[in-house]
Write a protein that holds these residues in place. Structure first.
Motif, short mmCIF file in Angstrom:
data_model
loop_
_atom_site.label_atom_id
_atom_site.label_comp_id
_atom_site.label_asym_id
_atom_site.label_seq_id
_atom_site.Cartn_x
_atom_site.Cartn_y
_atom_site.Cartn_z
N UNK A 292 -29.28 8.33 -27.41
CA UNK A 292 -28.66 7.19 -28.09
C UNK A 292 -27.71 6.47 -27.13
N UNK A 293 -27.59 5.14 -27.28
CA UNK A 293 -26.74 4.37 -26.34
C UNK A 293 -25.31 4.88 -26.25
N UNK A 294 -24.76 5.37 -27.36
CA UNK A 294 -23.39 5.83 -27.32
C UNK A 294 -23.24 7.25 -26.80
N UNK A 295 -24.38 7.89 -26.49
CA UNK A 295 -24.34 9.26 -25.99
C UNK A 295 -24.88 9.37 -24.56
N UNK A 296 -25.04 8.23 -23.88
CA UNK A 296 -25.57 8.24 -22.51
C UNK A 296 -24.60 8.94 -21.58
N UNK A 297 -25.14 9.81 -20.72
CA UNK A 297 -24.33 10.52 -19.74
C UNK A 297 -24.87 10.25 -18.34
N UNK A 298 -24.00 10.35 -17.38
CA UNK A 298 -24.42 10.20 -15.98
C UNK A 298 -25.17 11.46 -15.58
N UNK A 299 -26.39 11.30 -15.10
CA UNK A 299 -27.24 12.42 -14.75
C UNK A 299 -27.35 12.56 -13.24
N UNK A 300 -27.64 13.77 -12.82
CA UNK A 300 -27.79 14.09 -11.41
C UNK A 300 -29.02 14.97 -11.23
N UNK A 301 -29.95 14.54 -10.40
CA UNK A 301 -31.18 15.31 -10.17
C UNK A 301 -30.88 16.53 -9.31
N UNK A 302 -30.92 17.69 -9.93
CA UNK A 302 -30.51 18.92 -9.24
C UNK A 302 -31.67 19.66 -8.60
N UNK A 303 -32.89 19.21 -8.82
CA UNK A 303 -34.05 19.95 -8.34
C UNK A 303 -34.60 19.31 -7.06
N UNK A 304 -34.78 20.08 -6.00
CA UNK A 304 -35.31 19.49 -4.76
C UNK A 304 -36.78 19.16 -4.90
N UNK A 305 -37.23 18.11 -4.24
CA UNK A 305 -38.65 17.72 -4.35
C UNK A 305 -39.55 18.59 -3.50
N UNK A 306 -40.58 19.13 -4.12
CA UNK A 306 -41.59 19.93 -3.41
C UNK A 306 -42.95 19.39 -3.80
N UNK A 307 -43.63 18.64 -2.94
CA UNK A 307 -44.94 18.10 -3.29
C UNK A 307 -45.91 19.22 -3.63
N UNK A 308 -46.74 18.97 -4.64
CA UNK A 308 -47.75 19.95 -5.03
C UNK A 308 -49.10 19.60 -4.45
N UNK A 309 -50.15 19.99 -5.17
CA UNK A 309 -51.52 19.76 -4.71
C UNK A 309 -52.03 18.46 -5.32
N UNK A 310 -52.53 17.60 -4.48
CA UNK A 310 -53.04 16.31 -4.95
C UNK A 310 -54.46 16.48 -5.48
N UNK A 311 -54.75 15.99 -6.70
CA UNK A 311 -56.13 16.00 -7.18
C UNK A 311 -57.02 15.15 -6.28
N UNK A 312 -58.24 15.55 -6.15
CA UNK A 312 -59.19 14.78 -5.36
C UNK A 312 -59.82 13.71 -6.23
N UNK A 313 -60.51 12.76 -5.58
CA UNK A 313 -61.19 11.72 -6.33
C UNK A 313 -62.27 12.31 -7.22
N UNK A 314 -62.90 13.38 -6.77
CA UNK A 314 -63.92 14.04 -7.59
C UNK A 314 -63.30 14.62 -8.86
#
Length: 510
Positions: A292-314
């Protein structure tokens, strides 16, 4: 494909993945420190962000309610042919003309009926009716005596009796309305709508998870940009102070100090922009999570990015041919259009209805006796008939049929266009993913080179063999290289998220 299908909502960041080749090729590259949250920021990870969004998003709740509504529509259609009970009562009175020698009659009826129309068009009814009748027969028009009815000048004798009637009637259409093709059309449509709503729900869940994850990594990138700019600002201020000290001792010209001061001002401006961007990304993530607009909090991304496996076109092509959540809506429209075309113009067809009934009737001075005589079938009536109706103008029926067939073609072309668009998006996503993987290795090497170049420029400057401009240029190159590395890493992860959404594997089915 099995590896892709078992990825959950946050598998992109939690899956175990081998170290990248660029990291192995540069073991001496310093590890970047993780960004720290602000004093009022709430750390959040991908699993928490997606869970909150799936639980509180108003749009997703509306989609889930649509599934419940579609289920109720199916139940309504399944109960579309109920047994109907009817009860009725009435009173009828007939008055003769003032100068006629006729009979005045009164009757009271009470009836009940049980009827049902079946999905194949048959309509059946069982009716039971009881009647009490009375008649006042005029005896002598010359005697103006008060009759029991209170009419002056009428001498009458009451004639009272009871009647009981039982009837079984059946009507069967042979043309319009015949068979379950028409009778269960609404049920088939409701079931198609239910299946479509379930697929729409699955797509909405996947799309919301995709949007939340994309917004989360945008927030991480904004946090990383702030961290990089803060580190650059600290370094620029330290160099400015060092330059001021050297100028005070006469070892550095004032013009060189101005260059460092300009660098501080530029980095401060970049930091203000980065902080504002981080607040915007935090607000966007709050909105996606249904806060809700009156409950918005400042957020901080705490998880480091680790790329996974990309799906193939097939993988993506196979998903599009199987049970694509992206094509579900278009496929449902095709099925609905074909169902409507199958019964289009039905209301304007010629009709031929067979009808028949069996009726027994009994009369007596006593009500029970009349019912007994009806049960003995003393007065039995059989009726068989046919009713044929033919519209003399077929314009409406032909127009409805052609319109429905055109709607089928439109839906098929929309499905084809959607499939081609998604296939093109998948091909583009595969190319972007491959390019991002290559750019990730190059960006990491660029960071390592920029760090070494910066160290060398500082060393030369401190030994008096370099100029301040070289140091500032090396700092800017290092800052830009780190930002490029962060953006490339996030670009790869976000592209993998998009591909998994297209393949329908971002969120486990069900």
């Amino acid at each position: 494909m099995s590896n892709v299908r078992h990825l959950g909502v946050v598998a992109l960041v939690l899956a175990l993945a081998p170290e990248f080749a660029w990291a192995q090729a540069s073991p001496a590259m310093p590890v970047e420190a993780e960004a720290k949250p602000g004093p009022n920021a709430e750390p959040i990870d991908t699993r928490t962000a997606v869970r909150r969004a799936l639980a509180t998003s108003p749009s997703l709740i509306a989609t889930k309610l649509g599934v419940d509504q579609a289920h109720q529509d199916v139940l309504a259609q399944e109960g579309n042919y109920p047994y109907v009970f009817q009860a009725d009562a009435g009173h009828t009175r007939e008055y003769p003309a003032a100068d006629s020698r006729t009979t005045a009659t009164r009757s009271y009826t009470i009836g009940t009926a049980l009827r049902r129309t079946f999905p194949f068009g048959t309509a059946a009814e069982v009716r039971l009716e009881g009647e009490r009748f009375e008649s006042d027969r005029e005896q002598d028009a010359g005697n103006f005596r008060i009759s029991p009815t209170g009419l002056a000048g009428v001498d009458s004798v009451d004639s009272t009796g009871y009647g009981t009637t039982a009837r079984l009637s059946v009507t069967q259409p042979l043309l319009k309305g015949f068979g379950t093709r028409v009778g269960e059309s609404g049920l088939r449509t409701a079931r198609l709508n239910k299946a479509a709503s379930e697929k729409a729900k699955r797509r909405a869940v996947s799309a919301l998870a995709r949007d939340v994850l994309l917004a989360y990594w945008d927030l991480w990138l904004a946090d990383e940009s702030v961290r990089i700019d803060q580190a650059a600002l600290e370094l620029a201020k330290a160099q400015e102070q060092q330059a001021e000290g050297q100028r005070a001792h006469g070892a550095l010209a004032p013009a060189d100090v101005y260059g460092f001061s300009t660098r501080v001002a530029n980095v401060e401006d970049d930091l203000i922009v980065a902080l504002d961007t981080r607040e915007q990304r935090s607000l966007e993530l709050n909105q996606l999570m249904g806060v809700e607009p009156d409950a918005v909090r400042s957020l901080f991304a705490s998880e480091p990015p680790v790329p996974g496996v990309s799906p193939t076109l097939r993988d993506v092509d196979a998903a599009l041919r199987a049970d694509s959540i992206e094509l579900a809506a278009a496929e449902a429209q095709v099925k609905l259009a074909r169902e409507r075309a199958d019964t289009a113009g039905e209301s304007s067809r010629a009709s031929l209805d067979l009808e028949g009934y069996v009726q027994t009737h009994g009369e007596s001075q006593e009500p029970l006796a009349s019912a007994r005589r009806a049960g003995e079938f003393d007065w039995l009536t059989l009726h068989v008939g046919a009713v044929y109706q033919l519209p003399l103008d077929s314009t409406q029926r032909n127009a409805e049929k052609q319109s429905a067939l055109i709607a089928v073609r439109i839906a098929e072309q929309n499905l084809k266009a959607t499939r081609n668009s998604i296939a093109a998006d998948a091909q583009q996503a595969v190319r972007v993913a491959r390019a991002a993987e290559e750019r990730l290795m190059l960006s990491a090497r660029a960071v390592a080179i920029a760090e070494k170049s910066h160290e060398a420029a500082r060393a030369r400057y401190e030994l008096g063999g370099g100029i301040a401009l070289d140091v500032r240029t090396a700092e800017e190159n290092l800052q830009q290289a780190r930002l490029t590395l962060a953006r490339t890493r996030i670009l790869l992860i976000q592209n993998q998220i998009e591909m998994q959404h297209l393949a329908g594997t971002l969120v486990p089915n069900g």
